[in-house]
Design an enzyme around this catalytic site. Sequence first.
Site: not given
Length: 818
Positions: A503, A505-510, A524, A622
């Site tokens: 994944g 997202g706005g906060f980083g990569i998972v 994450k 969110d």
Amino acid sequence: ARKTMRPSQRRHRLPLAFLSVLLLTSSAVADSTLTQGTAIGGDQRLASPGGVFQLGLFSVANNTRWFLGIWLTASPAGVVWVANRDRPLNASSSGIVALSGRGDLVLLDAASNNETIWSSSSSSSAAASVAQLRDDGNLVLADAADVAVWQSFDHPTNTFLSGSRAGQDLRTGVVWSVSSWRSADDPSPGDFRYVMDTRGSPELHVWRNGSKRYRTGPWNGLRFSGCPDMTTFEDLVEFRFTHTADEVSFVYRDRVGSPVSRLVLNESGAMQRMVWDGALWRVFWSGPRDQCDIYGACGPFGVCNAVGAVMCGCIKGFIPSSPAEWRMRNASGGCARSTVLQCGGGDGFYTLRGVKLPETHGSSVDAGASLAECGRRCSSNCSCTAYAASDIRGGGTGCIQWFGELMDTRFVDDGQDLFVRLAMSDLHLETTKTSKLVVIIAAVITAFALLLLSLGLVIWRKIRQRSKQVTNFDDMVRGECLTYHLETLRDATDGFCPKNEIGRGGFGIVYKGQMEDGQEVAVKKLSAGNSVQGLKEFKNEVDLIAKLQHRNLVRLLGCCIHCSERILVYEYMSNKSLDTFIFDPRRRADLSWRTRMDIIFGVARGLLYLHQDSRHTMIHRDLKAANVLLDREMVAKISDFGIAKLFSSIGDHQVTERIVGTYMLPVCGCSGYMSPEYAMDGMVSFMQDVYSFGVLLLEIISGRRNQRSFNLIAHAWGLFEENKSLELLDPAVRDGCSPTELEQATTCIQVGLLCVQESPSQRPQMAAIIPMLSQQQAPGRPLRPVVCMPVSSLVDLLGVQEDTSGNAELTITNLEGR
Ligand SMILES: *[C@@H]1O[C@H](CO)[C@@H](O)[C@H](O)[C@H]1NC(C)=O
Ligand SMILES: *[C@@H]1O[C@H](CO)[C@@H](O)[C@H](O)[C@H]1NC(C)=O
Ligand SMILES: *[C@@H]1O[C@H](CO)[C@@H](O)[C@H](O)[C@H]1NC(C)=O
Ligand SMILES: *[C@@H]1O[C@H](CO)[C@@H](O)[C@H](O)[C@H]1NC(C)=O
Ligand SMILES: *[C@@H]1O[C@H](CO)[C@@H](O)[C@H](O)[C@H]1NC(C)=O
Ligand SMILES: *[C@@H]1O[C@H](CO)[C@@H](O)[C@H](O)[C@H]1NC(C)=O
Ligand SMILES: *[C@@H]1O[C@H](CO)[C@@H](O)[C@H](O)[C@H]1NC(C)=O
């Protein structure tokens, strides 16, 4: 009044014997052509070869005024062309239509010495030898060589038919435009005109007595920028826009096999596209559609939002030029720049997304330039205020540059990006009134907090003095959170290998990872370099998140801090996120109603825990389908809670990016999960989560996304109002549902609608939602959600008296669903 607009059927007296021209046979409908020496008069008509259209005399106002016109044979009231608009005949019996010796088509009045009431007066030197009415409704005068010397399509009155042009011949200056009838029983030119404005990027404008009422926006390669609905009836008609050195024109053509259609500028100044369905003219589209279409509704540098709680806003970086008027909802004064442009390197461009482009009058257009080149040009010319692509095809090409005020900008579906020049400081800092308000509130809160703190300090000192016990503040927050070594996580994820990425997202990569003991985890990696939070604060926050443990929350196992690297480790969810199920055409069938209901309850319980049951209440901010993960047993678990706080800088930045578009304006109120109050002024409360939950609920039930191109809330409301709520239910599960389950679904939809009420106070709290979902408590009746607000009557806006006289002939059904 319209009833009287029929061609004469009563008067058969033809005192025309003295005419040397030979009148056609006495039958009412005759040939399709007139030649030298033949004429028609009275109730005689020309019919097109296939009988589709007729030409003849018709009357208005109780047969007191007679006109030569063309109409669809099946619909005599729908006159599409009028010859003698200004000079009516007093009686049909005196009218004679003939080809004059000079080759013009003329209308003579036998009652006053054969006076010419109207003449085609073609400018061509060749004399017409035949006049023919064609099956497309065009009356054509052709010379001996069958070359057209005059045609009614070049002189439209208030109607465009398939094949007739709107625009301008750039060589001769001849304009093809229409003007409205003065009233339903007066075809003389009224106050409204519909013309192509060829200054700037050509667009169609409706004028009233010399002032602009409405514009379509420039042609963007596919359609007019402000008319997104044009493309919705492309199966019926085909549009062609021509812009060459010789002419600028807009033409539509009925597709083969499609019914006859027409585009009419009506007496109220509205453009109506009508399609003949065999019994009546159906209105497929009409413009202006709403208040935002009215020219300059929000003044220069204003942006209009027809679905917003507040209609007018200012483009980012601008503030109302007369705040007092603005507060009274008079936005016509528009907005002014809050910071003067620096020119040179001191400016940047703000992207205003999804708009109808501002008036291009006075702009410069270069269809050959690329958008990037356009940006360079605009940025190097100090007087350039904005730029945009002139053609949206292929990701946007061509260049329109504006040099002055940006007038008449509005949000539309499938709108375009407009790049607006702003001072650097306006681009990055929030200088709007909203943020000033936030600053004031923050100051008040800080002062209050300080007061409490000092009070607390005094009390604490007293207690300490008394008991001599020292409380270690750090001990209180040091939690259960495990600290991992970077090496461990590197090994678990094969060195953060891209193939393990699950994944982004706005906060980083998972990444998916496997620990030495076989435990699967989700790792994450937070975007580096963005966090301004100190080590200690970060740790405290992570500990706090780790303490929130609930069956319906994704569990945070620990964290890793290594130099600037911040990594969070979560339990791994084998079934990924909810959106990969409900929006997937195949996988959604795997989610039975039972499972969906379990997921809904799960999310509701998780959210309730966050809101009030845990020791540290928390707003998620969110909540969305992508943030609801499913474990092996399909148990829903909410993820990403608390993370916005971890990254206060990133979080706020993202919020800003999403909401800044305009001042006082909900840009996203119509799509996604953002509540109107959050979109409007960034107000965060538990009710923001309730709103998102409502949207999520409707999405789970329907299997459809709430987005700009499809407003799920409006759709759900429409069905609810018509008592057809169950049609919202995803067809993939509908058939397998028992009556009890259907009842449950109906309740869920009602709860969903309650959650998306405009006013936060009308939304239920999470604690009240669960009893409603389990049908222990009846949900209240929702009001119309904000996105479905009706626009006020157009007729009022245009300031026109609506024709209240009986409209017996013309019952129009407005098909345009909004
Ligand atoms: C038309 O005539 C009828 C009766 O002859 C009359 O009542 C009506 O007012 C007239 N309408 C107009 C517009 O003159
Ligand atoms: C029609 O009648 C009016 C009044 O009776 C008269 O003034 C006018 O000239 C007539 N028009 C024509 C074209 O005969
Ligand atoms: C009307 O025109 C015809 C020729 O087209 C002529 O014969 C006739 O005398 C004219 N009538 C009057 C009243 O001028
Ligand atoms: C437009 O002009 C006409 C005639 O010039 C006048 O009667 C009408 O009142 C005007 N309408 C407006 C809205 O100014
Ligand atoms: C003109 O068109 C608009 C939009 O369809 C409609 O609301 C209005 O009633 C029409 N006016 C007349 C006089 O037909
Ligand atoms: C709206 O404001 C403008 C100035 O911004 C003013 O000229 C106009 O009269 C106002 N209109 C109304 C209806 O108050
Ligand atoms: C900026 O654009 C305007 C309008 O096209 C033009 O007149 C002017 O010369 C341009 N200035 C520069 C410096 O290119």
